[in-house]
Design a protein around this motif. Structure first.
Motif, PDB file in Angstrom:
ATOM      1  N   THR A   1       5.389   0.785  -4.967  1.00 22.17           N
ATOM      2  CA  THR A   1       5.329   1.697  -4.890  1.00 22.17           C
ATOM      3  C   THR A   1       5.987   2.520  -3.596  1.00 22.17           C
ATOM      4  O   THR A   1       6.640   3.880  -3.349  1.00 22.17           O
ATOM      5  N   LEU A   2       6.157   1.458  -2.393  1.00 20.96           N
ATOM      6  CA  LEU A   2       6.302   2.053  -0.968  1.00 20.96           C
ATOM      7  C   LEU A   2       8.113   2.427  -1.983  1.00 20.96           C
ATOM      8  O   LEU A   2       8.438   3.750  -1.050  1.00 20.96           O
ATOM      9  N   ARG A   3       8.723   2.195  -2.543  1.00 19.33           N
ATOM     10  CA  ARG A   3      10.244   2.128  -2.426  1.00 19.33           C
ATOM     11  C   ARG A   3      10.275   3.512  -3.304  1.00 19.33           C
ATOM     12  O   ARG A   3      11.287   4.716  -3.354  1.00 19.33           O
ATOM     13  N   LEU A   4       9.136   4.143  -4.847  1.00 18.83           N
ATOM     14  CA  LEU A   4       8.962   4.937  -5.711  1.00 18.83           C
ATOM     15  C   LEU A   4       8.445   5.645  -4.551  1.00 18.83           C
ATOM     16  O   LEU A   4       9.818   7.388  -4.532  1.00 18.83           O
ATOM     17  N   TYR A   5       8.121   5.831  -3.225  1.00 21.64           N
ATOM     18  CA  TYR A   5       8.084   7.827  -2.493  1.00 21.64           C
ATOM     19  C   TYR A   5       9.297   7.172  -1.617  1.00 21.64           C
ATOM     20  O   TYR A   5       9.730   7.971  -1.492  1.00 21.64           O
TER      21      TYR A   5
ATOM     22  N   ASN B   1       3.802   0.711  13.487  1.00 21.65           N
ATOM     23  CA  ASN B   1       3.789  -1.285  13.473  1.00 21.65           C
ATOM     24  C   ASN B   1       3.238  -1.421  11.644  1.00 21.65           C
ATOM     25  O   ASN B   1       2.441  -2.526  12.151  1.00 21.65           O
ATOM     26  N   ARG B   2       3.852  -0.633  11.103  1.00 20.80           N
ATOM     27  CA  ARG B   2       3.258  -0.439   9.463  1.00 20.80           C
ATOM     28  C   ARG B   2       4.460  -1.020   8.528  1.00 20.80           C
ATOM     29  O   ARG B   2       5.519  -0.904   8.970  1.00 20.80           O
ATOM     30  N   ALA B   3       3.680  -2.640   8.659  1.00 20.82           N
ATOM     31  CA  ALA B   3       5.407  -2.867   8.039  1.00 20.82           C
ATOM     32  C   ALA B   3       5.257  -2.698   6.034  1.00 20.82           C
ATOM     33  O   ALA B   3       4.072  -2.426   5.348  1.00 20.82           O
ATOM     34  N   LEU B   4       6.473  -3.070   5.339  1.00 25.82           N
ATOM     35  CA  LEU B   4       6.559  -3.272   3.951  1.00 25.82           C
ATOM     36  C   LEU B   4       5.193  -3.976   3.566  1.00 25.82           C
ATOM     37  O   LEU B   4       3.720  -3.694   3.474  1.00 25.82           O
ATOM     38  N   ASP B   5       4.956  -4.408   2.004  1.00 20.84           N
ATOM     39  CA  ASP B   5       4.291  -5.700   1.160  1.00 20.84           C
ATOM     40  C   ASP B   5       4.226  -6.669   2.172  1.00 20.84           C
ATOM     41  O   ASP B   5       5.136  -7.316   2.761  1.00 20.84           O
ATOM     42  N   PRO B   6       2.549  -6.672   2.866  1.00 17.08           N
ATOM     43  CA  PRO B   6       2.590  -8.525   3.621  1.00 17.08           C
ATOM     44  C   PRO B   6       2.926  -9.279   2.856  1.00 17.08           C
ATOM     45  O   PRO B   6       3.355 -10.641   3.276  1.00 17.08           O
ATOM     46  N   VAL B   7       2.880  -9.696   1.369  1.00 18.34           N
ATOM     47  CA  VAL B   7       3.609 -10.385   0.886  1.00 18.34           C
ATOM     48  C   VAL B   7       5.108 -10.658   0.766  1.00 18.34           C
ATOM     49  O   VAL B   7       5.356 -12.145   0.925  1.00 18.34           O
ATOM     50  N   LEU B   8       5.755  -9.900   1.241  1.00 19.78           N
ATOM     51  CA  LEU B   8       6.954 -10.332   1.736  1.00 19.78           C
ATOM     52  C   LEU B   8       7.058 -10.194   3.245  1.00 19.78           C
ATOM     53  O   LEU B   8       8.338 -11.650   3.573  1.00 19.78           O
ATOM     54  N   GLN B   9       6.072 -10.300   3.840  1.00 18.37           N
ATOM     55  CA  GLN B   9       6.079 -10.259   5.554  1.00 18.37           C
ATOM     56  C   GLN B   9       5.818 -11.716   5.552  1.00 18.37           C
ATOM     57  O   GLN B   9       6.700 -12.104   6.150  1.00 18.37           O
ATOM     58  N   SER B  10       5.416 -12.587   4.896  1.00 19.64           N
ATOM     59  CA  SER B  10       5.369 -14.026   4.748  1.00 19.64           C
ATOM     60  C   SER B  10       6.765 -15.522   4.788  1.00 19.64           C
ATOM     61  O   SER B  10       6.514 -15.809   5.042  1.00 19.64           O
TER      62      SER B  10
ATOM     63  N   ALA C   1      10.929   4.857   3.919  1.00 19.78           N
ATOM     64  CA  ALA C   1      11.303   6.265   3.557  1.00 19.78           C
ATOM     65  C   ALA C   1       9.582   6.440   3.137  1.00 19.78           C
ATOM     66  O   ALA C   1       8.881   7.223   3.966  1.00 19.78           O
ATOM     67  N   GLY C   2       8.873   5.366   2.028  1.00 21.17           N
ATOM     68  CA  GLY C   2       7.705   5.594   1.271  1.00 21.17           C
ATOM     69  C   GLY C   2       6.632   5.424   2.359  1.00 21.17           C
ATOM     70  O   GLY C   2       5.745   5.139   2.530  1.00 21.17           O
ATOM     71  N   LEU C   3       6.799   4.651   3.909  1.00 15.65           N
ATOM     72  CA  LEU C   3       5.873   4.191   4.391  1.00 15.65           C
ATOM     73  C   LEU C   3       5.064   5.376   4.996  1.00 15.65           C
ATOM     74  O   LEU C   3       3.440   5.031   5.150  1.00 15.65           O
ATOM     75  N   LYS C   4       5.790   7.001   4.805  1.00 12.50           N
ATOM     76  CA  LYS C   4       4.214   7.451   5.838  1.00 12.50           C
ATOM     77  C   LYS C   4       3.831   8.460   4.459  1.00 12.50           C
ATOM     78  O   LYS C   4       2.538   8.583   5.109  1.00 12.50           O
ATOM     79  N   ARG C   5       3.913   7.563   3.771  1.00 11.96           N
ATOM     80  CA  ARG C   5       2.938   8.561   2.620  1.00 11.96           C
ATOM     81  C   ARG C   5       1.524   7.312   2.368  1.00 11.96           C
ATOM     82  O   ARG C   5       0.400   7.390   1.475  1.00 11.96           O
ATOM     83  N   THR C   6       1.734   6.511   3.127  1.00 16.62           N
ATOM     84  CA  THR C   6       0.222   4.972   3.122  1.00 16.62           C
ATOM     85  C   THR C   6      -0.651   5.639   3.562  1.00 16.62           C
ATOM     86  O   THR C   6      -0.549   6.663   4.798  1.00 16.62           O
ATOM     87  N   GLU C   7      -1.909   5.263   3.025  1.00 18.57           N
ATOM     88  CA  GLU C   7      -3.609   5.699   3.722  1.00 18.57           C
ATOM     89  C   GLU C   7      -4.309   4.904   4.553  1.00 18.57           C
ATOM     90  O   GLU C   7      -3.353   3.445   3.649  1.00 18.57           O
ATOM     91  N   GLY C   8      -4.471   4.825   5.657  1.00 22.65           N
ATOM     92  CA  GLY C   8      -5.113   3.702   5.804  1.00 22.65           C
ATOM     93  C   GLY C   8      -7.114   3.337   5.827  1.00 22.65           C
ATOM     94  O   GLY C   8      -7.257   4.296   5.825  1.00 22.65           O
ATOM     95  N   ALA C   9      -7.434   2.358   5.855  1.00 25.23           N
ATOM     96  CA  ALA C   9      -8.964   2.017   5.609  1.00 25.23           C
ATOM     97  C   ALA C   9      -9.441   0.971   6.702  1.00 25.23           C
ATOM     98  O   ALA C   9      -9.201  -0.350   5.644  1.00 25.23           O
ATOM     99  N   GLY C  10      -9.562   0.579   7.797  1.00 26.01           N
ATOM    100  CA  GLY C  10     -10.091  -0.847   8.003  1.00 26.01           C
ATOM    101  C   GLY C  10      -8.544  -0.815   8.162  1.00 26.01           C
ATOM    102  O   GLY C  10      -7.740  -0.290   8.888  1.00 26.01           O
ATOM    103  N   ASP C  11      -7.895  -2.224   7.268  1.00 25.63           N
ATOM    104  CA  ASP C  11      -7.142  -3.217   7.918  1.00 25.63           C
ATOM    105  C   ASP C  11      -6.316  -2.843   6.759  1.00 25.63           C
ATOM    106  O   ASP C  11      -4.923  -3.865   6.009  1.00 25.63           O
TER     107      ASP C  11
ATOM    108  N   VAL D   1      -2.813  15.962   0.818  1.00 23.01           N
ATOM    109  CA  VAL D   1      -4.393  15.730   1.528  1.00 23.01           C
ATOM    110  C   VAL D   1      -4.632  14.831   1.993  1.00 23.01           C
ATOM    111  O   VAL D   1      -4.732  13.019   0.997  1.00 23.01           O
ATOM    112  N   SER D   2      -4.594  14.266   2.909  1.00 21.01           N
ATOM    113  CA  SER D   2      -4.824  13.092   2.986  1.00 21.01           C
ATOM    114  C   SER D   2      -6.581  13.096   3.201  1.00 21.01           C
ATOM    115  O   SER D   2      -7.456  13.700   3.806  1.00 21.01           O
TER     116      SER D   2
END
Length: 473
Positions: free
Chosen positions: A35-39, A124-133, A167-177, A194-195
């Motif tokens: 979904t990151l790659r889509l956006y 400091n938002r990364a892509l998929d945490p599964v990839l981070q591992s 480029a897709g990271l800017k579309r993410t929404e956050g709640a907690g972690d 909107v957010s």
């Protein structure tokens, strides 16, 4: 000013709004990463403030839109330079290949698509945490640790994916972690999305964070007419020293996906959000926390098992002096049908019995102290909740009504024949009836003349006034 002639000057509008383009974004099987790659592709080649049409083809996404070249020029090169410090390959040449691949639905040959570390953005938002591992394939055998916070174990991905995912990271929404990305199907104007989270909330429970995001998204989208276009939400969880994971929630499998009333959705969102706010104080759970979790479970899985915990949570809210979302007349019917879609019950008859029981409880209870009055009501509710079968339930209710009638000349009337039919002849039928009764008892016990911040002024009062009913508890 020369006269405009539609017959001869149609060419003046040619290309108005940009050139029509089609994007093809293949899937890897990691929902949040995909979904990151889509956006990211939309942002680089159309713009996330434009009107697009998104089609899910299973193994890939197909995006239609109009591209204004002057507005998106150099965006891909900027993203390239943000993730690639090496001077090779040449940014202009590589971005030309990337554009051709996205437009044609092909992949850049691996010989021309070098590996790159999984990037992060300026927050400091990364892509998929599964990839981070980085635990992927045969290279996992080389790792001495599975700690995804160790930078030397960060996975490497194709540079083309790194550019568009960044480029897709800017579309993410956050709640907690938790981080979220909505997934839409059909025609949608991304400039109107909107957010949905307008205030920061600490949400220690990932499940509650997921529910909050789904409710907030659906409520925010309803005003723009896009409530039905939200098909899923991709999520990721990443926090130091905790297990990291990601996934996707298909909204049609949840109770939230079944909501077809914007007023109900908005009320539910406000009540749940206030429950979240009161469930954790300074990082510690309050007595409300397990009830908030029970509501979240039902919203994600509308089953009889989860419904009973949700009803108990609504009873706890009322005992605590807050108005639950069941105070509005039609909400009980909607909740029941979400959980028991194929069951029939006489809602009017059950509601009249609940109204009679509520009148009896308040007649027998203390009158001078609000907290004692609510506690007495809650004790009677617990006794009714724990009745094991319809015989003991009928005995408990009839005893309650007789005592109430002895103390007061006024008591609500109800139809016993319809109630007996609604109870059924087996235990599952009785439990369905009891669930419905408990919800109507909450509704009929809520103060008619009280307005809470989490409920609109016209919600509880107007719902009852339509039938010319009493307005005093």
């Amino acid at each position: 000013m020369p006269e405009f002639d539609w017959a001869t000057d149609r060419h003046a509008l040619k290309g108005f709004g940009g050139d029509v383009i089609t994007l093809h974004i293949d899937k890897t099987g990691l929902p949040f990463y995909d979904t990151l790659r889509l956006y990211g592709a939309i942002d680089l080649y159309v713009g996330v403030r434009e009107d697009v049409s998104i089609q899910d083809l299973g193994d890939r996404w197909k995006v239609y839109g109009r591209s204004r070249a002057d507005r998106v020029r150099y965006r891909d090169i900027t993203a390239f330079k943000a993730v690639r410090t090496n001077k090779r390959p040449n940014p202009d040449e590589f971005c030309t290949k990337l554009r051709e691949a996205i437009f044609s639905g092909t992949r850049i040959p691996r010989a021309d698509d070098p590996d790159e570390k999984v990037p992060t953005d300026d927050r400091n938002r990364a892509l998929d945490p599964v990839l981070q591992s980085g635990i992927r394939g045969l290279q996992a055998g080389e790792y001495e640790s599975m700690n995804s916070t160790e930078s030397k174990y960060t996975a490497r991905i194709p540079l083309s994916d790194a550019v568009i995912a960044y480029a897709g990271l800017k579309r993410t929404e956050g709640a907690g972690d938790m981080h979220f990305l909505p997934i839409f199907e059909g025609q949608i104007d991304l400039g109107k999305i909107v957010s949905p989270i307008r205030a920061w909330l600490s949400v220690p429970s990932p499940l509650c964070a997921q529910v909050l995001m789904l409710l907030s998204l659906k409520t925010a989208l309803w005003a723009e007419g896009y409530g039905e276009r939200l098909s899923a939400v991709a999520y990721s969880k990443k926090k130091s020293r905790n297990f990291n994971y990601s996934g996707v929630i298909r909204i049609e499998s949840t109770a939230i996906g079944q909501i077809d009333d914007s007023t109900f959705c908005g009320l539910l969102c406000r009540v749940f959000r206030r429950m979240l706010n009161a469930s954790w104080k300074s990082g510690k759970a309050t007595p409300l926390a397990p009830h908030t979790f029970a509501v979240a479970e039902w919203l994600m899985q509308p089953l009889p098992r989860t419904l009973r915990g949700m009803i108990t949570a609504q009873e706890f809210l009322l005992k605590s002096g807050s108005l639950p979302f069941l105070v509005v007349r039609d909400n009980v019917r909607k909740v029941f049908e979400m959980t028991y879609p194929h069951q029939k019950i006489d809602h009017d008859a059950v509601r009249q019995l609940a109204k009679s029981a509520s009148s009896a409880i308040y007649t027998l209870g203390p009158r001078d102290d609000g907290s004692k009055r609510l506690q007495y009501w809650y004790n009677e509710v617990v006794a009714l909740r724990n009745t094991p079968n319809k015989e003991s339930f009928r005995h408990r209710v009839l005893t309650l009504l007789e005592k109430g009638r002895a103390e007061s000349s006024w008591i609500e009337v109800f139809d016993p024949a319809s109630l007996l039919n609604s109870m059924g002849d087996d235990r599952p039928s009785f439990e369905e009836f009891r669930d419905c009764f408990r919800m109507y008892l909450i509704q009929e016990s809520a103060p008619r003349n009280k307005t809470a911040p989490d409920v609109d002024d016209n919600s509880p009062d107007d719902a009852r006034a339509e039938d010319g009913e009493e307005t005093e508890a």
